[in-house]
Scaffold this active site. Structure first.
Site, PDB file in Angstrom:
ATOM      1  N   TYR A 143      17.317 -56.071 -23.684  1.00  0.00           N
ATOM      2  CA  TYR A 143      18.144 -54.951 -24.134  1.00  0.00           C
ATOM      3  C   TYR A 143      17.592 -53.681 -23.513  1.00  0.00           C
ATOM      4  O   TYR A 143      16.385 -53.443 -23.527  1.00  0.00           O
ATOM      5  CB  TYR A 143      18.098 -54.840 -25.661  1.00  0.00           C
ATOM      6  CG  TYR A 143      18.874 -53.673 -26.226  1.00  0.00           C
ATOM      7  CD1 TYR A 143      20.270 -53.645 -26.161  1.00  0.00           C
ATOM      8  CD2 TYR A 143      18.225 -52.597 -26.816  1.00  0.00           C
ATOM      9  CE1 TYR A 143      20.991 -52.573 -26.690  1.00  0.00           C
ATOM     10  CE2 TYR A 143      18.945 -51.528 -27.348  1.00  0.00           C
ATOM     11  CZ  TYR A 143      20.319 -51.520 -27.279  1.00  0.00           C
ATOM     12  OH  TYR A 143      21.032 -50.469 -27.805  1.00  0.00           O
ATOM     13  N   ASP A 238      11.480 -51.373 -17.944  1.00  0.00           N
ATOM     14  CA  ASP A 238      11.919 -50.722 -19.172  1.00  0.00           C
ATOM     15  C   ASP A 238      10.825 -50.919 -20.212  1.00  0.00           C
ATOM     16  O   ASP A 238      10.720 -51.965 -20.856  1.00  0.00           O
ATOM     17  CB  ASP A 238      13.251 -51.311 -19.643  1.00  0.00           C
ATOM     18  CG  ASP A 238      13.736 -50.633 -20.925  1.00  0.00           C
ATOM     19  OD1 ASP A 238      13.015 -49.761 -21.452  1.00  0.00           O
ATOM     20  OD2 ASP A 238      14.829 -51.000 -21.396  1.00  0.00           O
ATOM     21  N   LYS A 266      10.587 -44.676 -27.925  1.00  0.00           N
ATOM     22  CA  LYS A 266       9.867 -45.159 -29.104  1.00  0.00           C
ATOM     23  C   LYS A 266       8.498 -44.485 -29.291  1.00  0.00           C
ATOM     24  O   LYS A 266       8.461 -43.361 -29.767  1.00  0.00           O
ATOM     25  CB  LYS A 266       9.799 -46.689 -29.062  1.00  0.00           C
ATOM     26  CG  LYS A 266      11.234 -47.271 -29.072  1.00  0.00           C
ATOM     27  CD  LYS A 266      11.375 -48.704 -29.471  1.00  0.00           C
ATOM     28  CE  LYS A 266      12.853 -49.022 -29.718  1.00  0.00           C
ATOM     29  NZ  LYS A 266      13.504 -49.881 -28.754  1.00  0.00           N
TER      30      LYS A 266
HETATM   31  C1  LIG Z   1      14.878 -49.604 -28.101  1.00  0.00           C
HETATM   32  C2  LIG Z   1      15.061 -49.934 -26.668  1.00  0.00           C
HETATM   33  C3  LIG Z   1      15.958 -49.238 -25.831  1.00  0.00           C
HETATM   34  C4  LIG Z   1      16.919 -48.229 -26.374  1.00  0.00           C
HETATM   35  O1  LIG Z   1      16.289 -47.118 -26.899  1.00  0.00           O
HETATM   36  P1  LIG Z   1      17.123 -46.167 -27.930  1.00  0.00           P
HETATM   37  O2  LIG Z   1      16.164 -45.068 -28.211  1.00  0.00           O
HETATM   38  O3  LIG Z   1      17.455 -47.023 -29.097  1.00  0.00           O
HETATM   39  O4  LIG Z   1      18.338 -45.714 -27.208  1.00  0.00           O
HETATM   40  C5  LIG Z   1      15.958 -49.516 -24.492  1.00  0.00           C
HETATM   41  N1  LIG Z   1      15.146 -50.463 -23.976  1.00  0.00           N
HETATM   42  C6  LIG Z   1      14.284 -51.151 -24.731  1.00  0.00           C
HETATM   43  C7  LIG Z   1      13.395 -52.160 -24.097  1.00  0.00           C
HETATM   44  C8  LIG Z   1      14.227 -50.933 -26.102  1.00  0.00           C
HETATM   45  O5  LIG Z   1      13.393 -51.669 -26.850  1.00  0.00           O
END
Ligand SMILES: *Cc1c(COP(=O)(O)O)cnc(C)c1O
Length: 426
Positions: A143, A238, A266
């Protein structure tokens, strides 16, 4: 008589779709009533009925120091008193950029945004602008936020272009994304052989944490690095979840692979909305106002949010922080596995740094297909029994869990003891 949580959930559903502002919070995959949180402190949250839980969600990863860490809250308070937002540059943004570039050697330049979704969306636009190519390669089960190019699932055959995985995503757009199996290096080599000159970027969670936890299996990440270098594609790690969570230099430090671009979120916001993308200077120099790739944000680099992030990142720099966090997280997994084993419950668990996965199957999965074979019924039963005992795990079998520095050995022991009771009555 209905509980306060139930009353709030009913009220919420009248004016908020599903009663929540992000779908997993609705408890759809486990059933039951979501807990409305009124406060958090350290490792614990308290809900609207006054029940207290040891929390293994941690706001889905940001709260590596636990809830309402006094020094983080003090930094936020101080920043807020000086003004909430200016839409003009501030010194704390420079402090943040310098700190991120010092901590992650792969970052030569970095830009701040307000979410992980914005970070990945912008990084992909940048990679396309940099290479002059359209095709994006991603992996099923990873994701990367909810921008259009990323809400795509695999097409009907291997190496066929993707289909939208959400209504509202144009098929034309999904056609520019190729979706492969995580950890399958051979597929990556084949995809580059077939499409290499059209691939703008590969985006990957270097430790997958959005299909439960899947560890990268050598030589997967190295293959991505090699193929991107060979064909001139941009490798995007990511690390929105893994950054400063799996180790002091994220997954890139842990596995010794240097991506071209990195996305963060995060932990770097410490519970406030901060995201970032950064990497090679030649690529980052193509962003407006230096270059032709447009990207902007009214609240980007917001001083209050940045204050929370800076305070958090600085507190992680104490000697042995990540070793201790990793050891504590491992002790939770070891305890759960031992308890399940004593009572013959098919269960496995693993951790990487401060994140963990629990699986109702005999061995830890290594692929999306394997994680899908875990017993969801069993997970639901475990989830609700643990919740009732005061232990809050992610309300889905397909999410990673998080331990914070505020989780004490006693907290972990209490959770393991509660799980042992649940498994004993299995
Ligand atoms: C949480 C997450 C996102 C999205 O971040 P948001 O702040 O919720 O938009 C993208 N990539 C990874 C790997 C994530 O865990």
């Amino acid at each position: 008589m209905s509980s306060r949580n139930q009353q709030l959930f009913e009220r919420a559903q009248a004016h908020i779709p599903g009663g929540v502002n992000s779908p997993v919070r609705a408890f759809r995959s486990v059933g039951g009533t979501p807990r409305f949180v009124v406060a958090g402190a350290g490792a614990r949250v308290t809900d609207a009925d006054g029940a207290s839980y040891i929390d293994y969600v941690g706001s889905w990863g940001p709260l590596i120091l636990g809830h309402a860490h006094p020094e983080v809250v003090a930094a936020v308070r101080e920043a807020a008193l000086a003004g909430l937002s200016f839409g003009a540059p501030t010194e704390s943004e420079i402090d943040m950029a310098e700190l991120l570039c010092t901590l992650l050697p792969a970052l030569e330049m970095v830009r701040l945004v307000s979410s992980g979704t914005e970070a990945t969306m912008s990084a992909i636009r940048l990679a396309r602008g940099h290479t002059g190519r359209d095709l994006l390669l991603k992996f099923e089960g990873c994701y990367h936020g909810h921008s259009d190019s990323l809400l795509v699932k695999a097409g009907s055959g291997l190496l066929t272009l993707g289909n939208p995985s959400s209504a509202g995503v144009p098929a034309d757009l999904a056609q520019h994304t190729l979706v492969l199996d995580y950890n399958d290096s051979e597929q990556v080599v084949a995809a580059f052989k077939a499409h290499g000159d059209h691939i703008a970027a590969v985006i990957v969670e270097p430790v997958a944490g959005n299909m439960n936890l899947i560890a990268p299996r050598p030589p997967f990440l190295q293959t991505l690095r090699d193929e991107c270098s060979r064909y001139g594609a941009v490798l995007i790690f990511d690390e929105v979840m893994t950054g400063f969570r799996v180790g002091p230099q994220g997954a890139q430090g842990l596995y010794g692979i240097t991506p071209d671009l990195t996305t963060l979120g995060k932990v770097i916001g410490g519970g406030m909305p901060v995201g970032a993308f950064g990497g090679r200077r030649d690529i980052m120099s193509r962003i407006a106002p230096l270059g032709p790739v447009y990207q902007a944000g009214t609240l980007s680099g917001n001083p209050v949010a940045v204050a929370a992030g800076l305070a958090t990142l600085r507190l992680l720099q104490t000697e042995g922080f990540h070793e201790q966090l990793a050891a504590r997280t491992r002790s939770l997994c070891d305890g759960l596995v031992a308890a399940a084993g004593r009572h013959g419950v098919p269960f496995s668990a693993q951790s990487i740094g401060g994140m963990f996965g629990i699986y109702f199957r005999p061995a830890c999965p290594q692929s999306y297909a394997e994680v899908m074979q875990s017993q969801q019924q069993d997970f639901r039963r475990f989830f609700h029994a643990m919740l009732a005992a005061g232990h809050y795990f992610a309300p889905s079998a397909f999410e990673a869990g998080f331990v914070s520095a505020a989780h004490s050995a006693d907290d972990i022991a209490a959770t393991v003891a509660a799980a042992a009771e649940v498994f004993r009555a299995w």
